[in-house]
Design a protein around this motif. Structure first.
Motif, PDB file in Angstrom:
ATOM      1  N   GLY A  33     -14.071  -8.580  -2.637  1.00 31.05           N
ATOM      2  CA  GLY A  33     -13.753  -9.214  -1.366  1.00 31.05           C
ATOM      3  C   GLY A  33     -12.454  -8.696  -0.786  1.00 31.05           C
ATOM      4  N   TRP A  34     -12.154  -7.424  -1.089  1.00 31.10           N
ATOM      5  CA  TRP A  34     -10.948  -6.752  -0.613  1.00 31.10           C
ATOM      6  C   TRP A  34      -9.665  -7.358  -1.176  1.00 31.10           C
ATOM      7  N   LYS A  35      -9.791  -8.142  -2.225  1.00 30.44           N
ATOM      8  CA  LYS A  35      -8.610  -8.664  -2.904  1.00 30.44           C
ATOM      9  C   LYS A  35      -8.342  -7.801  -4.118  1.00 30.44           C
ATOM     10  N   LEU A  36      -7.203  -7.127  -4.120  1.00 28.74           N
ATOM     11  CA  LEU A  36      -6.892  -6.216  -5.212  1.00 28.74           C
ATOM     12  C   LEU A  36      -6.635  -6.994  -6.503  1.00 28.74           C
ATOM     13  N   PRO A  37      -7.123  -6.490  -7.632  1.00 24.48           N
ATOM     14  CA  PRO A  37      -6.912  -7.177  -8.908  1.00 24.48           C
ATOM     15  C   PRO A  37      -5.461  -7.085  -9.369  1.00 24.48           C
ATOM     16  N   THR A  45       3.607  -0.521  -2.132  1.00 26.71           N
ATOM     17  CA  THR A  45       3.905  -1.674  -1.281  1.00 26.71           C
ATOM     18  C   THR A  45       2.812  -2.736  -1.389  1.00 26.71           C
ATOM     19  N   LEU A  46       1.578  -2.323  -1.161  1.00 24.58           N
ATOM     20  CA  LEU A  46       0.430  -3.229  -1.265  1.00 24.58           C
ATOM     21  C   LEU A  46      -0.449  -2.869  -2.452  1.00 24.58           C
ATOM     22  N   VAL A  47      -0.662  -1.578  -2.604  1.00 25.35           N
ATOM     23  CA  VAL A  47      -1.606  -1.089  -3.612  1.00 25.35           C
ATOM     24  C   VAL A  47      -0.937  -0.062  -4.512  1.00 25.35           C
ATOM     25  N   ASP A  48      -1.284  -0.084  -5.792  1.00 26.83           N
ATOM     26  CA  ASP A  48      -0.919   0.944  -6.750  1.00 26.83           C
ATOM     27  C   ASP A  48      -2.208   1.571  -7.270  1.00 26.83           C
ATOM     28  N   ALA A  49      -2.068   2.659  -7.996  1.00 23.38           N
ATOM     29  CA  ALA A  49      -3.235   3.297  -8.606  1.00 23.38           C
ATOM     30  C   ALA A  49      -2.838   3.925  -9.928  1.00 23.38           C
ATOM     31  N   ILE A  50      -3.754   3.829 -10.890  1.00 25.52           N
ATOM     32  CA  ILE A  50      -3.597   4.531 -12.157  1.00 25.52           C
ATOM     33  C   ILE A  50      -4.630   5.645 -12.174  1.00 25.52           C
ATOM     34  N   GLU A  51      -4.156   6.879 -12.356  1.00 25.86           N
ATOM     35  CA  GLU A  51      -5.029   8.050 -12.369  1.00 25.86           C
ATOM     36  C   GLU A  51      -5.270   8.500 -13.803  1.00 25.86           C
ATOM     37  N   TRP A  94     -10.067  10.051 -11.996  1.00 24.37           N
ATOM     38  CA  TRP A  94     -10.434   8.729 -11.506  1.00 24.37           C
ATOM     39  C   TRP A  94      -9.179   7.959 -11.117  1.00 24.37           C
ATOM     40  N   LEU A  95      -9.317   7.095 -10.116  1.00 25.03           N
ATOM     41  CA  LEU A  95      -8.222   6.236  -9.669  1.00 25.03           C
ATOM     42  C   LEU A  95      -8.658   4.777  -9.773  1.00 25.03           C
ATOM     43  N   PHE A  96      -7.880   3.970 -10.493  1.00 23.52           N
ATOM     44  CA  PHE A  96      -8.114   2.535 -10.590  1.00 23.52           C
ATOM     45  C   PHE A  96      -7.071   1.840  -9.720  1.00 23.52           C
ATOM     46  N   LEU A  97      -7.525   1.173  -8.657  1.00 24.87           N
ATOM     47  CA  LEU A  97      -6.623   0.550  -7.701  1.00 24.87           C
ATOM     48  C   LEU A  97      -6.285  -0.871  -8.137  1.00 24.87           C
ATOM     49  N   THR A  98      -5.017  -1.232  -7.981  1.00 25.26           N
ATOM     50  CA  THR A  98      -4.543  -2.571  -8.337  1.00 25.26           C
ATOM     51  C   THR A  98      -3.539  -3.041  -7.287  1.00 25.26           C
ATOM     52  N   ALA A  99      -3.183  -4.321  -7.389  1.00 22.78           N
ATOM     53  CA  ALA A  99      -2.046  -4.801  -6.613  1.00 22.78           C
ATOM     54  C   ALA A  99      -0.784  -4.115  -7.129  1.00 22.78           C
ATOM     55  N   SER A 100       0.216  -4.003  -6.290  1.00 18.29           N
ATOM     56  CA  SER A 100       1.441  -3.301  -6.683  1.00 18.29           C
ATOM     57  C   SER A 100       2.187  -4.053  -7.777  1.00 18.29           C
ATOM     58  N   THR A 101       2.855  -3.291  -8.603  1.00 21.14           N
ATOM     59  CA  THR A 101       3.652  -3.855  -9.688  1.00 21.14           C
ATOM     60  C   THR A 101       4.887  -2.986  -9.888  1.00 21.14           C
TER      61      THR A 101
END
Length: 215
Positions: free
Chosen positions: A177-181, A90-96, A126-133
């Motif tokens: 700054g809490w803005k997801l890439p 919804t807001l955040v995704d992650a690649i593990e 490891w988890l790389f957090l991003t904006a949802s896609t």
């Protein structure tokens, strides 16, 4: 290292810290939900106590709880040291990814000046957090050991405990700054890390300085 049976003082300290982190994330709009933890009883572990390896949502209706008010979130962590999970999609995704790819991708992100929130788990993942896609590049989708956490999934965030360690930040969200890439930017770096992993070490060692100087 954490024992399965925590002393009461550790349990209380972890609960307070987990609760504070959960409330802080909820105020920022992150979809937090409580998860199971190593020494919970069999009911809380949804009858999987004997094979517990990583946290899962405590509540069967966890999807309906996404977006709960921070005050409601605070009540969830009042009595027990639940793991801190964030629902993805919804807001955040992650690649593990595994440790080798994680370290390589983190180095590439630093070299290009594109930091992203990165989480390391005690199991070496490891988890790389991003904006949802809504899509994942084919090289990542087909790569062994790469997992996309999107809609319907979740990831643990610090300071969630595992049996033998605690989830921690490699790169904290406040770096951005809490803005997801953008997901695409991080995906591109992970694809590069995968490709460089397939190159013999001596060749990769010669190639990296040239690539870095061109950046």
């Amino acid at each position: 290292m954490l024992d399965i049976e925590w002393p009461d003082s550790w349990r209380a300290a972890f609960r307070i810290e987990l609760r504070a982190e959960a409330i802080g994330l909820a105020w920022r709009g992150w979809p937090v939900v409580p998860g199971t933890y190593p020494d919970a009883d069999s009911t809380e572990l949804q009858n999987t106590a004997s094979k517990w390896t990583r946290p899962t949502p405590v509540h069967s209706d966890w999807k309906r709880r996404i977006g709960a008010h921070p005050q409601q979130v605070a009540t969830w962590w009042t009595g027990r040291p639940y793991s801190l999970l964030v629902a993805t999609g919804t807001l955040v995704d992650a690649i593990e990814v595994d440790d080798r790819i994680g370290r390589r991708a983190a180095a590439l992100l630093r070299a290009t000046g594109q930091p992203a929130p990165i989480v390391a788990m005690p199991n070496g993942r490891w988890l790389f957090l991003t904006a949802s896609t809504d899509r994942l590049p084919r090289p990542l989708a087909e790569a062994e050991g790469v997992e996309w956490h999107g809609e319907g999934s979740w990831v643990p965030l610090p300071p969630t405990p595992f049996r033998h360690g605690v989830v921690h930040w490699r790169v904290k969200p406040d770096v951005w700054g809490w803005k997801l890439p953008r997901a695409e930017a991080v995906h591109d770096v992970l694809v590069r890390a995968l490709r460089e992993e397939s190159v013999p070490r001596t060749q990769a060692h010669r190639a990296l300085p040239v690539e870095s100087s061109a950046a």
